[in-house]
Design a protein around this motif. Structure first.
Motif, PDB file in Angstrom:
ATOM      1  N   ALA A  42       0.830  -1.193   0.000  1.00 37.59           N
ATOM      2  CA  ALA A  42       0.000   0.000   0.000  1.00 37.59           C
ATOM      3  C   ALA A  42       0.870   1.249   0.000  1.00 37.59           C
ATOM      4  O   ALA A  42       1.912   1.293   0.647  1.00 37.59           O
ATOM      5  CB  ALA A  42      -0.921   0.004   1.207  1.00 37.59           C
ATOM      6  N   ARG A  43       0.425   2.248  -0.721  1.00 35.49           N
ATOM      7  CA  ARG A  43       1.155   3.509  -0.742  1.00 35.49           C
ATOM      8  C   ARG A  43       0.935   4.268   0.560  1.00 35.49           C
ATOM      9  O   ARG A  43      -0.094   4.125   1.209  1.00 35.49           O
ATOM     10  CB  ARG A  43       0.670   4.377  -1.895  1.00 35.49           C
ATOM     11  CG  ARG A  43       1.079   3.847  -3.231  1.00 35.49           C
ATOM     12  CD  ARG A  43       0.739   4.845  -4.298  1.00 35.49           C
ATOM     13  NE  ARG A  43       1.211   4.357  -5.588  1.00 35.49           N
ATOM     14  CZ  ARG A  43       1.199   5.068  -6.683  1.00 35.49           C
ATOM     15  NH1 ARG A  43       0.729   6.295  -6.670  1.00 35.49           N
ATOM     16  NH2 ARG A  43       1.643   4.558  -7.802  1.00 35.49           N
ATOM     17  N   ILE A  44       1.903   5.084   0.921  1.00 30.39           N
ATOM     18  CA  ILE A  44       1.799   5.889   2.128  1.00 30.39           C
ATOM     19  C   ILE A  44       1.009   7.145   1.798  1.00 30.39           C
ATOM     20  O   ILE A  44       1.286   7.828   0.815  1.00 30.39           O
ATOM     21  CB  ILE A  44       3.199   6.251   2.662  1.00 30.39           C
ATOM     22  CG1 ILE A  44       3.949   4.983   3.047  1.00 30.39           C
ATOM     23  CG2 ILE A  44       3.103   7.207   3.834  1.00 30.39           C
ATOM     24  CD1 ILE A  44       5.393   5.220   3.425  1.00 30.39           C
ATOM     25  N   LYS A  45       0.018   7.435   2.629  1.00 27.74           N
ATOM     26  CA  LYS A  45      -0.797   8.621   2.422  1.00 27.74           C
ATOM     27  C   LYS A  45       0.075   9.862   2.626  1.00 27.74           C
ATOM     28  O   LYS A  45       0.791   9.967   3.631  1.00 27.74           O
ATOM     29  CB  LYS A  45      -1.941   8.621   3.432  1.00 27.74           C
ATOM     30  CG  LYS A  45      -2.914   9.755   3.255  1.00 27.74           C
ATOM     31  CD  LYS A  45      -4.043   9.615   4.253  1.00 27.74           C
ATOM     32  CE  LYS A  45      -4.984  10.792   4.142  1.00 27.74           C
ATOM     33  NZ  LYS A  45      -6.082  10.685   5.108  1.00 27.74           N
ATOM     34  N   PRO A  46       0.036  10.803   1.683  1.00 26.51           N
ATOM     35  CA  PRO A  46       0.877  11.993   1.825  1.00 26.51           C
ATOM     36  C   PRO A  46       0.422  12.865   3.003  1.00 26.51           C
ATOM     37  O   PRO A  46      -0.756  12.954   3.304  1.00 26.51           O
ATOM     38  CB  PRO A  46       0.704  12.732   0.498  1.00 26.51           C
ATOM     39  CG  PRO A  46      -0.570  12.233  -0.059  1.00 26.51           C
ATOM     40  CD  PRO A  46      -0.753  10.833   0.460  1.00 26.51           C
ATOM     41  N   LEU A  47       1.374  13.493   3.663  1.00 25.21           N
ATOM     42  CA  LEU A  47       1.073  14.383   4.772  1.00 25.21           C
ATOM     43  C   LEU A  47       0.483  15.682   4.250  1.00 25.21           C
ATOM     44  O   LEU A  47       0.721  16.078   3.103  1.00 25.21           O
ATOM     45  CB  LEU A  47       2.347  14.673   5.563  1.00 25.21           C
ATOM     46  CG  LEU A  47       3.029  13.464   6.182  1.00 25.21           C
ATOM     47  CD1 LEU A  47       4.350  13.891   6.811  1.00 25.21           C
ATOM     48  CD2 LEU A  47       2.133  12.812   7.210  1.00 25.21           C
ATOM     49  N   ASN A  52      -2.486  23.255   2.817  1.00 22.49           N
ATOM     50  CA  ASN A  52      -3.697  22.463   2.991  1.00 22.49           C
ATOM     51  C   ASN A  52      -4.170  22.442   4.438  1.00 22.49           C
ATOM     52  O   ASN A  52      -5.364  22.356   4.710  1.00 22.49           O
ATOM     53  CB  ASN A  52      -3.484  21.036   2.484  1.00 22.49           C
ATOM     54  CG  ASN A  52      -3.415  20.976   0.981  1.00 22.49           C
ATOM     55  OD1 ASN A  52      -3.880  21.875   0.297  1.00 22.49           O
ATOM     56  ND2 ASN A  52      -2.817  19.920   0.457  1.00 22.49           N
TER      57      ASN A  52
END
Length: 69
Positions: A42-47, A52
């Protein structure tokens, strides 16, 4: 049950070595993939960036007095 490709690959290579069969790793991977044993990370969710975070805060601040429940 979903198999991990690396574990299945190692198990298959060991059993083939016991039989003294010469099979390429790509052949084993292709066969496992064809039979539904897929592998993935799974890809790491961007901070949230600073920009934002400010936009999120701007949206949420007017609703801070609302109680849920």
């Amino acid at each position: 049950m979903r198999l991990l490709l690396s574990e299945s690959l190692v198990d298959n290579q060991r059993s083939l070595q016991e039989l003294e069969a010469n099979v390429l790793e790509s052949t084993i991977r292709r066969t496992l993939n064809t039979n539904g044993a897929h592998s993935g990370v799974a890809r790491i969710k961007p901070l949230l960036s600073t920009r934002n975070k400010g936009a999120k805060l701007h949206i949420l601040l007017p609703h801070r007095k609302h109680n849920i429940g």
